[in-house]
Design a protein around this motif. Structure first.
Motif, PDB file in Angstrom:
ATOM      1  N   ASP A   1       0.865  -1.170   0.000  1.00 27.57           N
ATOM      2  CA  ASP A   1       0.000   0.000   0.000  1.00 27.57           C
ATOM      3  C   ASP A   1       0.908   1.229   0.000  1.00 27.57           C
ATOM      4  O   ASP A   1       1.758   1.378   0.877  1.00 27.57           O
ATOM      5  N   GLN A   2       0.745   2.109  -0.973  1.00 28.63           N
ATOM      6  CA  GLN A   2       1.619   3.278  -1.097  1.00 28.63           C
ATOM      7  C   GLN A   2       1.590   4.159   0.154  1.00 28.63           C
ATOM      8  O   GLN A   2       2.574   4.814   0.474  1.00 28.63           O
ATOM      9  N   GLY A   3       0.494   4.154   0.877  1.00 22.91           N
ATOM     10  CA  GLY A   3       0.400   4.952   2.094  1.00 22.91           C
ATOM     11  C   GLY A   3       1.252   4.424   3.227  1.00 22.91           C
ATOM     12  O   GLY A   3       1.584   5.143   4.171  1.00 22.91           O
ATOM     13  N   SER A   4       1.622   3.146   3.169  1.00 30.47           N
ATOM     14  CA  SER A   4       2.428   2.559   4.241  1.00 30.47           C
ATOM     15  C   SER A   4       3.924   2.767   4.039  1.00 30.47           C
ATOM     16  O   SER A   4       4.718   2.437   4.911  1.00 30.47           O
ATOM     17  N   ILE A   5       4.314   3.319   2.896  1.00 30.70           N
ATOM     18  CA  ILE A   5       5.731   3.549   2.625  1.00 30.70           C
ATOM     19  C   ILE A   5       6.111   4.916   3.165  1.00 30.70           C
ATOM     20  O   ILE A   5       5.521   5.936   2.810  1.00 30.70           O
ATOM     21  N   PRO A   6       7.099   4.998   4.055  1.00 27.29           N
ATOM     22  CA  PRO A   6       7.492   6.293   4.599  1.00 27.29           C
ATOM     23  C   PRO A   6       8.071   7.189   3.506  1.00 27.29           C
ATOM     24  O   PRO A   6       8.804   6.721   2.642  1.00 27.29           O
ATOM     25  N   THR A   7       7.701   8.444   3.544  1.00 32.13           N
ATOM     26  CA  THR A   7       8.213   9.393   2.566  1.00 32.13           C
ATOM     27  C   THR A   7       9.430  10.133   3.084  1.00 32.13           C
ATOM     28  O   THR A   7      10.166  10.705   2.311  1.00 32.13           O
ATOM     29  N   ARG A   8       9.604  10.136   4.403  1.00 28.31           N
ATOM     30  CA  ARG A   8      10.778  10.786   5.004  1.00 28.31           C
ATOM     31  C   ARG A   8      11.484   9.765   5.887  1.00 28.31           C
ATOM     32  O   ARG A   8      10.858   8.959   6.545  1.00 28.31           O
ATOM     33  N   THR A   9      12.790   9.853   5.884  1.00 31.62           N
ATOM     34  CA  THR A   9      13.550   8.925   6.708  1.00 31.62           C
ATOM     35  C   THR A   9      14.136   9.614   7.940  1.00 31.62           C
ATOM     36  O   THR A   9      14.660   8.947   8.801  1.00 31.62           O
ATOM     37  N   ARG A  10      14.076  10.892   8.026  1.00 29.89           N
ATOM     38  CA  ARG A  10      14.598  11.633   9.181  1.00 29.89           C
ATOM     39  C   ARG A  10      13.605  12.623   9.680  1.00 29.89           C
ATOM     40  O   ARG A  10      12.814  13.157   9.059  1.00 29.89           O
TER      41      ARG A  10
END
Length: 130
Positions: A121-130
């Motif tokens: 699910d694209q919503g479950s992929i974090p867009t920021r890592t910091r």
């Protein structure tokens, strides 16, 4: 041709697309086009590391590293020992690199597909890592 890359009629050199649109070339682009055409015509033209770099889209230092690693054949010319590489060698390297890149990307797509990465699910992929 003069060093300012003007043609005999006084115009700047250009390439023409299939649509008839002219793209005017600066000095470096003109040298690259000449080198590529020489390579495809079978004429053995020797290029500096800078000219090879322009064709490959990398820096001259990167080309020097490639030559040191034996990825392309070169020869030293003159008293100063400047390295020169044939235009056909540069074009062949570019083609080998493109094939290897395509093969690696295809393998990466297969691995991602097989591991279910496309099912996330694209919503479950974090867009920021910091």
């Amino acid at each position: 041709m003069s060093s300012s890359s003007t043609m005999a009629n006084g115009q700047a050199p250009y390439v023409m697309g299939r649509d008839g649109k002219k793209t005017f070339l600066g000095d470096e682009a003109y040298k690259v086009v000449q080198s590529v055409l020489a390579a495809f015509s079978g004429r053995q033209e020797m290029l500096t590391t800078g000219e090879a770099a322009a064709i490959l889209g990398v820096s001259a230092k990167t080309v020097a590293r490639m030559l040191d690693a034996g990825e392309m054949k070169s020869e030293r010319r003159g008293i100063s020992g400047h390295r020169m590489v044939s235009a056909s060698e540069v074009i062949a390297y570019r083609e080998r690199s493109a094939k290897a890149r395509e093969k690696n990307l295809t393998q990466a797509r297969h691995i991602a597909f097989d591991s279910g990465a496309y099912d996330l699910d694209q919503g479950s992929i974090p867009t920021r890592t910091r």
